[in-house]
Motif scaffolding. Structure first.
Motif, PDB file in Angstrom:
ATOM      1  N   LYS A  91      29.701  68.681  -6.667  1.00 57.77           N
ATOM      2  CA  LYS A  91      30.635  68.390  -7.766  1.00 57.77           C
ATOM      3  C   LYS A  91      32.062  68.227  -7.264  1.00 57.77           C
ATOM      4  O   LYS A  91      32.960  67.956  -8.040  1.00 57.77           O
ATOM      5  CB  LYS A  91      30.555  69.504  -8.802  1.00 57.77           C
ATOM      6  N   LYS A  92      32.261  68.413  -5.972  1.00 53.59           N
ATOM      7  CA  LYS A  92      33.617  68.264  -5.424  1.00 53.59           C
ATOM      8  C   LYS A  92      34.135  66.850  -5.653  1.00 53.59           C
ATOM      9  O   LYS A  92      33.419  65.875  -5.476  1.00 53.59           O
ATOM     10  CB  LYS A  92      33.572  68.536  -3.926  1.00 53.59           C
ATOM     11  N   LYS A  93      35.363  66.760  -6.063  1.00 57.53           N
ATOM     12  CA  LYS A  93      35.935  65.442  -6.320  1.00 57.53           C
ATOM     13  C   LYS A  93      36.371  64.799  -5.006  1.00 57.53           C
ATOM     14  O   LYS A  93      36.848  65.474  -4.109  1.00 57.53           O
ATOM     15  CB  LYS A  93      37.148  65.590  -7.237  1.00 57.53           C
ATOM     16  N   LEU A  94      36.214  63.485  -4.945  1.00 58.11           N
ATOM     17  CA  LEU A  94      36.618  62.763  -3.742  1.00 58.11           C
ATOM     18  C   LEU A  94      38.140  62.606  -3.745  1.00 58.11           C
ATOM     19  O   LEU A  94      38.708  62.054  -4.686  1.00 58.11           O
ATOM     20  CB  LEU A  94      35.949  61.384  -3.695  1.00 58.11           C
ATOM     21  N   THR A  95      38.762  63.105  -2.684  1.00 57.25           N
ATOM     22  CA  THR A  95      40.223  63.026  -2.607  1.00 57.25           C
ATOM     23  C   THR A  95      40.630  61.746  -1.878  1.00 57.25           C
ATOM     24  O   THR A  95      39.812  61.128  -1.197  1.00 57.25           O
ATOM     25  CB  THR A  95      40.777  64.224  -1.806  1.00 57.25           C
ATOM     26  N   ASN A  96      41.899  61.400  -2.014  1.00 51.19           N
ATOM     27  CA  ASN A  96      42.455  60.237  -1.303  1.00 51.19           C
ATOM     28  C   ASN A  96      42.215  60.348   0.189  1.00 51.19           C
ATOM     29  O   ASN A  96      41.820  59.386   0.840  1.00 51.19           O
ATOM     30  CB  ASN A  96      43.965  60.181  -1.528  1.00 51.19           C
ATOM     31  N   GLU A  97      42.448  61.564   0.704  1.00 47.27           N
ATOM     32  CA  GLU A  97      42.330  61.803   2.142  1.00 47.27           C
ATOM     33  C   GLU A  97      40.892  61.542   2.621  1.00 47.27           C
ATOM     34  O   GLU A  97      40.662  60.855   3.606  1.00 47.27           O
ATOM     35  CB  GLU A  97      42.712  63.252   2.404  1.00 47.27           C
ATOM     36  N   LYS A  98      39.935  62.118   1.876  1.00 47.81           N
ATOM     37  CA  LYS A  98      38.521  61.947   2.243  1.00 47.81           C
ATOM     38  C   LYS A  98      38.138  60.480   2.147  1.00 47.81           C
ATOM     39  O   LYS A  98      37.398  59.951   2.956  1.00 47.81           O
ATOM     40  CB  LYS A  98      37.639  62.760   1.301  1.00 47.81           C
ATOM     41  N   PHE A  99      38.651  59.788   1.114  1.00 50.08           N
ATOM     42  CA  PHE A  99      38.322  58.376   0.921  1.00 50.08           C
ATOM     43  C   PHE A  99      38.794  57.573   2.130  1.00 50.08           C
ATOM     44  O   PHE A  99      38.068  56.729   2.647  1.00 50.08           O
ATOM     45  CB  PHE A  99      38.970  57.835  -0.356  1.00 50.08           C
ATOM     46  N   ASP A 100      40.040  57.842   2.571  1.00 51.64           N
ATOM     47  CA  ASP A 100      40.587  57.086   3.700  1.00 51.64           C
ATOM     48  C   ASP A 100      39.699  57.212   4.922  1.00 51.64           C
ATOM     49  O   ASP A 100      39.429  56.229   5.616  1.00 51.64           O
ATOM     50  CB  ASP A 100      42.013  57.554   4.026  1.00 51.64           C
ATOM     51  N   GLY A 101      39.215  58.408   5.172  1.00 53.91           N
ATOM     52  CA  GLY A 101      38.329  58.652   6.308  1.00 53.91           C
ATOM     53  C   GLY A 101      37.043  57.853   6.168  1.00 53.91           C
ATOM     54  O   GLY A 101      36.563  57.243   7.113  1.00 53.91           O
ATOM     55  N   MET A 102      36.518  57.866   4.952  1.00 55.47           N
ATOM     56  CA  MET A 102      35.266  57.170   4.659  1.00 55.47           C
ATOM     57  C   MET A 102      35.448  55.658   4.784  1.00 55.47           C
ATOM     58  O   MET A 102      34.596  54.950   5.291  1.00 55.47           O
ATOM     59  CB  MET A 102      34.926  57.464   3.196  1.00 55.47           C
ATOM     60  N   PHE A 103      36.611  55.185   4.317  1.00 55.57           N
ATOM     61  CA  PHE A 103      36.827  53.734   4.253  1.00 55.57           C
ATOM     62  C   PHE A 103      37.097  53.116   5.629  1.00 55.57           C
ATOM     63  O   PHE A 103      36.775  51.957   5.846  1.00 55.57           O
ATOM     64  CB  PHE A 103      37.983  53.397   3.294  1.00 55.57           C
ATOM     65  N   GLN A 104      37.695  53.935   6.525  1.00 47.61           N
ATOM     66  CA  GLN A 104      38.019  53.426   7.879  1.00 47.61           C
ATOM     67  C   GLN A 104      36.826  52.724   8.516  1.00 47.61           C
ATOM     68  O   GLN A 104      36.943  51.655   9.110  1.00 47.61           O
ATOM     69  CB  GLN A 104      38.439  54.589   8.766  1.00 47.61           C
ATOM     70  N   GLU A 105      35.670  53.345   8.355  1.00 41.63           N
ATOM     71  CA  GLU A 105      34.458  52.804   8.973  1.00 41.63           C
ATOM     72  C   GLU A 105      34.071  51.480   8.322  1.00 41.63           C
ATOM     73  O   GLU A 105      33.745  50.504   9.005  1.00 41.63           O
ATOM     74  CB  GLU A 105      33.327  53.804   8.809  1.00 41.63           C
ATOM     75  N   LEU A 106      34.150  51.434   7.005  1.00 43.06           N
ATOM     76  CA  LEU A 106      33.795  50.202   6.283  1.00 43.06           C
ATOM     77  C   LEU A 106      34.777  49.083   6.636  1.00 43.06           C
ATOM     78  O   LEU A 106      34.391  47.931   6.811  1.00 43.06           O
ATOM     79  CB  LEU A 106      33.812  50.450   4.766  1.00 43.06           C
ATOM     80  N   GLU A 107      36.050  49.447   6.766  1.00 43.77           N
ATOM     81  CA  GLU A 107      37.084  48.475   7.119  1.00 43.77           C
ATOM     82  C   GLU A 107      36.743  47.782   8.439  1.00 43.77           C
ATOM     83  O   GLU A 107      36.805  46.555   8.546  1.00 43.77           O
ATOM     84  CB  GLU A 107      38.422  49.207   7.240  1.00 43.77           C
ATOM     85  N   LEU A 108      36.323  48.570   9.404  1.00 48.91           N
ATOM     86  CA  LEU A 108      35.957  48.033  10.715  1.00 48.91           C
ATOM     87  C   LEU A 108      34.757  47.090  10.595  1.00 48.91           C
ATOM     88  O   LEU A 108      34.751  45.998  11.172  1.00 48.91           O
ATOM     89  CB  LEU A 108      35.629  49.201  11.654  1.00 48.91           C
ATOM     90  N   ILE A 109      33.779  47.497   9.812  1.00 48.37           N
ATOM     91  CA  ILE A 109      32.578  46.673   9.611  1.00 48.37           C
ATOM     92  C   ILE A 109      32.980  45.323   9.010  1.00 48.37           C
ATOM     93  O   ILE A 109      32.536  44.273   9.450  1.00 48.37           O
ATOM     94  CB  ILE A 109      31.585  47.388   8.651  1.00 48.37           C
ATOM     95  N   LEU A 110      33.864  45.360   8.020  1.00 45.64           N
ATOM     96  CA  LEU A 110      34.277  44.130   7.336  1.00 45.64           C
ATOM     97  C   LEU A 110      35.090  43.232   8.267  1.00 45.64           C
ATOM     98  O   LEU A 110      34.885  42.021   8.308  1.00 45.64           O
ATOM     99  CB  LEU A 110      35.062  44.457   6.069  1.00 45.64           C
ATOM    100  N   ILE A 111      35.995  43.829   9.042  1.00 47.00           N
ATOM    101  CA  ILE A 111      36.797  43.038   9.993  1.00 47.00           C
ATOM    102  C   ILE A 111      35.872  42.341  10.990  1.00 47.00           C
ATOM    103  O   ILE A 111      35.993  41.151  11.249  1.00 47.00           O
ATOM    104  CB  ILE A 111      37.818  43.929  10.754  1.00 47.00           C
TER     105      ILE A 111
END
Ligand code: GDP
Length: 366
Positions: A91-111
């Motif tokens: 039930k923990k809410k996703l924070t901005n900080e956690k999102f950034d960490g998660m998104f870094q990987e997707l960003e690389l995949i997309l690039i």
């Protein structure tokens, strides 16, 4: 097309959708019965047992190993949520900080898969809007990602219906093809002519009077397709070739005129002036940019330049059959905000596929 991106997105969605690792409470206690039996055995043997010191903090009971317990308590104070039940963790809410960490990987995949930076930023923003503050357990990451890519892609209007609509008031319907040399412009024109011929009379205009052999190349297609070609000499004004082709079509009641144009990107300014002139003089009903799917950011930048210059109607992405990445479709759609009408999927006339964003999303595994 989309082969790599699909694989990568799949693994990212899998990772991103996983609940966080649950940290087990330390100071494990043995099951009560086992412990009692051990104590009884020891007593029977006359051993002196150490007194078991238990103490409570809040609702929890701690017992020695004392050092371990102190460490555990310290941790609890530092991160009070860590030792809670599986449900409270999910039930923990996703924070901005956690999102950034998660998104870094997707960003690389997309690039790596030819998705332009601005399109990535748009996906990031959309994901943020939909994920921040949400319980990860209650969100379907895959459908959230699907929605953010879906919002970028645009389904094209029905090509034949567009032509039919205009033909009720004006004839011929004029389509101008633009794009740089080698992008598959001539081949795409021939494919479109082949497709249109099933319903309409078609003629071609060789308005690329710059590139050596371009007129002969189009002439070959015209002969093969059995359609008329309007041509002039190399160096002649391309806008006037288009004008003559339209005049010919009017005279011979031809429904659709397809105009080929030059594509010397190395001389961008004069090319753009020429394309603007062709567009101004011939007033095409449709202006299609042909770009190579495989070139990624190059195709995106070219599409932007042509769109800025003549306000494109849409895009054809050629060579989609040899593009394993697939991100160019997302990039050009995002940058130009124009629909992709067709994908070129081979070198034969039949290898022209109507672009369908649902199909693209499906091939991305979304
Ligand atoms: P232009 O200079 O822009 O007119 O490009 P062309 O039409 O001459 O195409 C350049 C090369 O790309 C030719 O060898 C074409 O056969 C090839 N080509 C064009 N479209 C496609 C496509 O959709 N798939 C593949 N595999 N090759 C293509």
């Amino acid at each position: 097309m989309f082969k790599f991106l699909k694989k990568k997105l799949k693994s990212w969605v899998k990772k991103a959708g996983k609940p966080e690792k649950i940290v087990k409470a330390s100071g494990k206690t043995k099951p009560k019965k086992e412990k009692e039996l051990k104590e009884k055995k020891a007593l029977k043997k006359g051993k002196i047992l150490k007194p078991v010191m238990k103490f409570n903090v809040g609702t929890k009971t701690y017992e020695p190993d004392f050092e371990k317990t102190v460490e555990a308590l310290k941790e609890d104070v530092k991160e009070p949520h860590v030792r809670k039940s599986i449900f409270s963790i999910l039930k923990k809410k996703l924070t901005n900080e956690k999102f950034d960490g998660m998104f870094q990987e997707l960003e690389l995949i997309l690039i790596q898969n030819n998705v332009a930076y601005s399109a990535i930023k748009s996906i990031e923003l959309s994901l943020k809007e939909q994920l921040i503050g949400k319980d990860l357990s209650s969100v379907d990451i895959k459908s959230v990602l699907k929605k953010s890519i879906e919002d970028i892609l645009i389904n094209p209007p029905d090509f034949f219906r567009e032509i039919a609509k205009t033909l009720t008031t004006k004839k011929p319907y004029v389509i101008c093809f633009v794009g740089i040399n080698g992008s598959g412009k001539t081949t795409s024109i021939a494919k479109v002519a082949h497709m249109l011929k099933k319903k309409y009379s078609v003629s071609l205009a060789a308005a690329d009077t710059f590139r050596a052999a371009s007129i002969e190349q189009l002439q070959k297609h015209a002969e093969k397709l059995g359609v008329h070609l309007t041509k002039k000499d190399y160096g002649d004004d391309p806008a006037s070739v288009g004008y003559e082709a339209i005049t010919y079509a009017k005279k011979h009641h031809i429904d659709v005129v397809l105009i080929d144009t030059a594509g010397r990107m190395q001389n961008k300014d004069s090319l753009m002036r020429e394309i603007e002139k062709i567009s101004r003089v011939n007033k095409p009903d449709m202006k299609l940019f042909v770009g190579e799917s495989i070139t990624g950011n190059d195709a995106t930048e070219q599409a932007k330049a042509f769109n800025d210059s003549i306000d494109l109607t849409g895009i054809i992405l050629s060579k989609a059959d040899v593009d394993e990445k697939g991100g160019t479709a997302i990039s050009v759609s995002h940058i130009t905000k124009k629909p992709i009408f067709f994908l070129g999927t081979g070198q034969e006339y039949k290898d022209l596929e109507i672009f369908n964003k649902e199909k693209v999303l499906k091939s991305l595994g979304l």
